[in-house]
Design a protein around this motif. Structure first.
Motif, PDB file in Angstrom:
ATOM      1  N   VAL A 139       0.651  -1.049  -0.551  1.00 58.72           N
ATOM      2  CA  VAL A 139       0.223   0.316   0.092  1.00 58.72           C
ATOM      3  C   VAL A 139       1.154   1.271  -0.337  1.00 58.72           C
ATOM      4  O   VAL A 139       0.343   2.227  -0.450  1.00 58.72           O
ATOM      5  CB  VAL A 139      -0.643  -0.138   1.665  1.00 58.72           C
ATOM      6  N   SER A 161       2.858   1.523  -3.497  1.00 57.14           N
ATOM      7  CA  SER A 161       1.514   1.887  -4.252  1.00 57.14           C
ATOM      8  C   SER A 161       1.257   2.904  -4.660  1.00 57.14           C
ATOM      9  O   SER A 161       0.542   3.278  -5.599  1.00 57.14           O
ATOM     10  CB  SER A 161       0.888   0.405  -4.752  1.00 57.14           C
ATOM     11  N   ARG A 215      -2.537   2.979  -3.788  1.00 57.12           N
ATOM     12  CA  ARG A 215      -3.816   1.758  -4.259  1.00 57.12           C
ATOM     13  C   ARG A 215      -3.894   0.937  -3.022  1.00 57.12           C
ATOM     14  O   ARG A 215      -3.233   0.383  -2.046  1.00 57.12           O
ATOM     15  CB  ARG A 215      -3.385   1.119  -5.248  1.00 57.12           C
ATOM     16  N   PRO A 216      -5.006   0.930  -2.471  1.00 53.30           N
ATOM     17  CA  PRO A 216      -5.709   0.675  -0.908  1.00 53.30           C
ATOM     18  C   PRO A 216      -5.813  -1.067  -1.048  1.00 53.30           C
ATOM     19  O   PRO A 216      -6.544  -0.815  -2.634  1.00 53.30           O
ATOM     20  CB  PRO A 216      -7.013   1.230  -0.959  1.00 53.30           C
TER      21      PRO A 216
END
Length: 235
Positions: A80, A83, A85-86
């Motif tokens: 996480v 990136s 991102r979730p």
């Protein structure tokens, strides 16, 4: 943040009232920094480990879990952070409040500073009972009979899907493929037998669908962070 939001949160005197809601809902909620050190944790997490917030702040999963399992959690955090991102509703192996091996749904969102750099992770962990997927009968079949062969081709036929479609469906629902889901179901069943019976480990391995004790030990250690024998002695 909008000026209205800033003013409102200042009136609250901080995040305490919001964290109280997580406690009231019984949700296991935590915030970690980019190095996976705990910044804050909700009541259910503190209760699970028998710690005060002062005791848990600054610690990592290595302080509470076997090294191999802690490393799995750390890699998930790093995914996480790196990136940005979730991770939403990923199925992960965890230890529940009684120390039993089980699954939970983990959601992790990146936390950013004012410049947009990811500086931490906030996460919510929820027990997974499988009820959300009751419309997908294969899930309950696997959980109910984990020791059965459960060949992907046969499971796909039962679901009226191609093997590729079935694989994609499992990844969408659980974040893991069919074979990994089956393995985790077998590990969960085996963990229960290790805790509640004195049956030989080799016998448990075969009953839970593993080729032999060696294969079982490798799979168990990879996902639980310890060997079946050690797990039995600790639990």
């Amino acid at each position: 943040m909008h000026a209205f939001q800033r003013a409102f949160f200042r009136k609250l005197g901080g995040e305490a009232p919001l964290r109280a809601m997580f406690d009231a809902l019984g949700l296991a909620f935590a915030v970690k920094d980019a190095e996976s050190r705990v910044v804050c944790a909700s009541g259910p997490i503190l209760k699970k480990f028998g710690l005060s917030e002062a005791e848990i702040v600054g610690t990592t999963d290595r302080d509470r879990y076997p090294a191999r399992l802690a490393e799995v959690f750390r890699k998930s955090d790093r995914e996480v952070v790196e990136s940005g991102r979730p991770v939403i509703d990923r199925l992960e192996v965890w230890y529940d409040a009684t120390g039993a091996l089980d699954w939970c749904r983990v959601t992790k969102l990146p936390l950013r500073d004012r410049r947009g750099k990811v500086v931490g992770v906030m996460m919510v962990m929820r027990p997974w009972s499988g009820r959300r997927e009751l419309g997908f009968p294969l899930v309950e079949r696997i959980r109910r009979e984990p020791g059965a062969p459960h060949r992907v081709s046969e499971l796909a036929r039962r679901a009226g899907l191609s093997p590729r479609q079935l694989q994609r469906r499992f990844v969408e629902l659980f974040g893991v493929g069919v074979k990994e889901f089956v393995t985790r179901a077998r590990i969960r069943e085996a963990a229960g037998l290790l805790r509640s019976t004195a049956r030989p480990i080799a016998e448990i391995a075969l009953d839970c669908g593993f080729y032999d004790q060696s294969a079982f030990t490798r799979a168990f250690r990879r996902r639980a962070g310890m060997t079946p024998d050690r797990y039995r002695r600790k639990r």
